[in-house]
Design an enzyme around this catalytic site. Structure first.
Site, PDB file in Angstrom:
ATOM      1  N   ASP A  53      34.083  29.699  35.733  1.00 24.41           N
ATOM      2  CA  ASP A  53      35.336  30.362  36.066  1.00 24.41           C
ATOM      3  C   ASP A  53      36.234  30.428  34.823  1.00 24.41           C
ATOM      4  O   ASP A  53      36.391  29.422  34.116  1.00 24.41           O
ATOM      5  CB  ASP A  53      36.023  29.571  37.183  1.00 24.41           C
ATOM      6  CG  ASP A  53      37.396  30.108  37.498  1.00 24.41           C
ATOM      7  OD1 ASP A  53      37.478  31.079  38.268  1.00 24.41           O
ATOM      8  OD2 ASP A  53      38.398  29.575  36.961  1.00 24.41           O
ATOM      9  N   ALA A  73      37.805  39.315  33.051  1.00 27.13           N
ATOM     10  CA  ALA A  73      37.269  38.818  34.318  1.00 27.13           C
ATOM     11  C   ALA A  73      38.218  39.153  35.459  1.00 27.13           C
ATOM     12  O   ALA A  73      39.391  38.759  35.432  1.00 27.13           O
ATOM     13  CB  ALA A  73      37.066  37.306  34.232  1.00 27.13           C
ATOM     14  N   TYR A 140      44.351  45.848  44.885  1.00 29.27           N
ATOM     15  CA  TYR A 140      43.814  45.694  43.535  1.00 29.27           C
ATOM     16  C   TYR A 140      44.890  46.010  42.491  1.00 29.27           C
ATOM     17  O   TYR A 140      45.185  45.201  41.604  1.00 29.27           O
ATOM     18  CB  TYR A 140      42.585  46.605  43.353  1.00 29.27           C
ATOM     19  CG  TYR A 140      42.184  46.798  41.921  1.00 29.27           C
ATOM     20  CD1 TYR A 140      41.666  45.732  41.185  1.00 29.27           C
ATOM     21  CD2 TYR A 140      42.350  48.038  41.295  1.00 29.27           C
ATOM     22  CE1 TYR A 140      41.315  45.912  39.848  1.00 29.27           C
ATOM     23  CE2 TYR A 140      41.995  48.216  39.976  1.00 29.27           C
ATOM     24  CZ  TYR A 140      41.477  47.148  39.253  1.00 29.27           C
ATOM     25  OH  TYR A 140      41.143  47.326  37.938  1.00 29.27           O
ATOM     26  N   ARG A 218      40.454  63.478  37.343  1.00 31.87           N
ATOM     27  CA  ARG A 218      40.619  62.167  36.710  1.00 31.87           C
ATOM     28  C   ARG A 218      40.399  62.282  35.210  1.00 31.87           C
ATOM     29  O   ARG A 218      39.761  63.211  34.725  1.00 31.87           O
ATOM     30  CB  ARG A 218      39.588  61.164  37.271  1.00 31.87           C
ATOM     31  CG  ARG A 218      39.761  60.824  38.742  1.00 31.87           C
ATOM     32  CD  ARG A 218      41.003  59.978  38.977  1.00 31.87           C
ATOM     33  NE  ARG A 218      41.195  59.637  40.378  1.00 31.87           N
ATOM     34  CZ  ARG A 218      41.818  60.409  41.269  1.00 31.87           C
ATOM     35  NH1 ARG A 218      42.306  61.587  40.900  1.00 31.87           N
ATOM     36  NH2 ARG A 218      41.975  60.006  42.518  1.00 31.87           N
TER      37      ARG A 218
HETATM   38  N1  UDP Z   1      34.506  60.455  44.199  1.00 33.80           N
HETATM   39  C1  UDP Z   1      33.754  61.308  45.004  1.00 33.80           C
HETATM   40  N2  UDP Z   1      32.554  60.865  45.491  1.00 33.80           N
HETATM   41  C2  UDP Z   1      32.076  59.608  45.235  1.00 33.80           C
HETATM   42  C3  UDP Z   1      32.845  58.741  44.407  1.00 33.80           C
HETATM   43  C4  UDP Z   1      34.058  59.194  43.910  1.00 33.80           C
HETATM   44  O1  UDP Z   1      34.148  62.444  45.264  1.00 33.80           O
HETATM   45  O2  UDP Z   1      30.995  59.266  45.731  1.00 33.80           O
HETATM   46  C5  UDP Z   1      35.797  60.926  43.655  1.00 33.80           C
HETATM   47  C6  UDP Z   1      37.009  60.068  44.029  1.00 33.80           C
HETATM   48  O3  UDP Z   1      37.559  60.489  45.245  1.00 33.80           O
HETATM   49  C7  UDP Z   1      37.944  60.302  42.838  1.00 33.80           C
HETATM   50  C8  UDP Z   1      36.983  60.534  41.679  1.00 33.80           C
HETATM   51  O4  UDP Z   1      35.709  60.845  42.253  1.00 33.80           O
HETATM   52  O5  UDP Z   1      38.675  61.484  43.032  1.00 33.80           O
HETATM   53  C9  UDP Z   1      36.824  59.304  40.807  1.00 33.80           C
HETATM   54  O6  UDP Z   1      36.536  58.190  41.643  1.00 33.80           O
HETATM   55  P1  UDP Z   1      36.116  56.784  41.069  1.00 33.80           P
HETATM   56  O7  UDP Z   1      35.848  55.888  42.239  1.00 33.80           O
HETATM   57  O8  UDP Z   1      35.026  56.964  40.080  1.00 33.80           O
HETATM   58  O9  UDP Z   1      37.387  56.289  40.258  1.00 33.80           O
HETATM   59  P2  UDP Z   1      38.922  56.120  40.718  1.00 33.80           P
HETATM   60  O10 UDP Z   1      39.636  57.312  40.168  1.00 33.80           O
HETATM   61  O11 UDP Z   1      38.969  56.038  42.203  1.00 33.80           O
HETATM   62  O12 UDP Z   1      39.321  54.857  40.038  1.00 33.80           O
END
Ligand code: UDP
Length: 330
Positions: A53, A73, A140, A218
């Site tokens: 840890d 971590a 988170y 994104r």
């Molecule tokens: N996303 C999707 N299908 C998936 C996983 C993610 O359409 O199976 C979309 C999600 O809704 C977001 C983008 O991809 O708009 C990036 O998601 P990710 O989980 O990679 O990162 P986040 O931006 O949530 O941290």
């Protein structure tokens, strides 16, 4: 000049790439990881490795005199953080507070912390500068923000030179180190699982966003560029100051653009189906990383989506080839 550094979470995706870059730069690196989500074989060559840890190990380890800690971590699954918040408040916040106390006890001068764009929640500005009001929409993000606040007060009160780096969407791979989560939730590795045959299709979470093609946008940043920002942060940090930097390319790509790039790179059809929006997913999250560029002299170089996906795909295929070689023959 070379520094003696502790890297917590150095068996994870971003932590292992950073540890590798630190070794390449000539630093003396000790990785601490409990291997709860990381992989022992992801710890790069040339580091000291302690399994345990982060906070427990730091209590004694830091007495040996270190120049700094890079704290990766953490628990990082948004869905899990909503279902079992205690896991995140204890695992992220409590562990970080104990680590800060150990740094204070042993006068460890520098800290670089993995923060996140999730601290901003759903801001209505784009791109997002560090001055944007925070407002996490999940546990988170709330725990990461709480740690950022704690770091600010420890830095000011105890003279720590601290930097929080707020990652946008980390992607790609570096020299054999890439993303391999037991529970995969991230878009690019999921899409690549379709190309390798581990998954039948990708779900597009929402096609009714106010974006050009209706899918969410994104800011995908290459893990090598991200790691380089940590090295610069170590150099530029100043005693008693806590600086916060957003890290992204400043360019957004839609879910459909990502899937198309994966189709081009892999040569696979990658069937996709539209599904409902995922709860808490904002339409657009793009970083303004002007502050990191100006203050740290940081320049992301692997900014091309095609290149990012190419590196992730190479890593994925290498892993599969390795697993085949090490699997017992029947
Ligand atoms: N996303 C999707 N299908 C998936 C996983 C993610 O359409 O199976 C979309 C999600 O809704 C977001 C983008 O991809 O708009 C990036 O998601 P990710 O989980 O990679 O990162 P986040 O931006 O949530 O941290």
């Amino acid at each position: 000049s070379p520094m003696k550094l502790v890297v917590t979470g150095g068996a994870g995706y971003v932590g292992s790439v950073c540890a590798a870059r630190l070794v390449e730069a000539g630093h003396d690196v000790t990785v601490v990881d409990d291997l709860s989500t990381g992989h022992a074989d992801a710890v790069p060559d040339g580091v000291h490795f302690i399994q345990g840890d982060a906070a427990d190990v730091a209590q004694t380890l830091l007495s040996q005199g270190f120049d700094g800690v890079l704290h990766f971590a953490a628990k990082s699954l948004v869905g899990e953080s909503m279902q079992d918040p205690g896991l995140y408040w204890r695992g992220n916040v409590l562990t970080s507070l104990r680590l800060l106390d150990a740094m204070r006890t042993h006068n460890t001068p520098r800290l670089v912390f993995s923060s996140t764009a999730a601290t901003y929640g759903e801001p209505d500005v784009s791109p997002i500068p560090e001055t944007t009001p925070t407002g996490p929409t999940n546990t988170y993000g709330a725990t990461k923000l709480a740690i950022d606040h704690a770091i600010t007060s420890y830095a000011h009160a105890h003279g720590i030179a601290a930097t929080s780096l707020r990652y946008f969407n980390v992607a790609g791979a570096h020299d054999g180190f890439g993303e391999r989560h037991a529970t995969e939730t991230h878009l690019i590795p999921i899409v690549l699982q379709v190309a390798t045959g581990d998954r039948e299709q990708v779900q597009i979470f929402g096609e009714d966003y106010p974006t050009a093609d209706g899918t969410a946008v994104r800011d995908y940043i290459h893990v090598t560029d991200l790691a380089d920002a940590h090295l610069l942060a170590l150099e530029h940090a100043r005693e008693g100051r806590h600086e916060i930097y957003n890290l992204g390319n400043g360019t957004g790509f839609s879910v459909r653009e990502v899937i198309d790039a994966c189709r081009e790179v892999t040569g696979h059809d990658i069937p996709a189906a539209v599904a409902p929006r995922r709860a808490g997913d904002p339409a657009v999250l793009v970083a303004s990383a002007e502050k990191a560029r100006t203050d740290l002299g940081w320049k992301p170089v692997h900014t091309d989506l095609h290149g990012i996906v190419t590196d992730a795909w190479r890593f994925t295929r290498d892993r599969i080839a390795q697993d085949r070689r090490s699997a017992p023959r029947r």
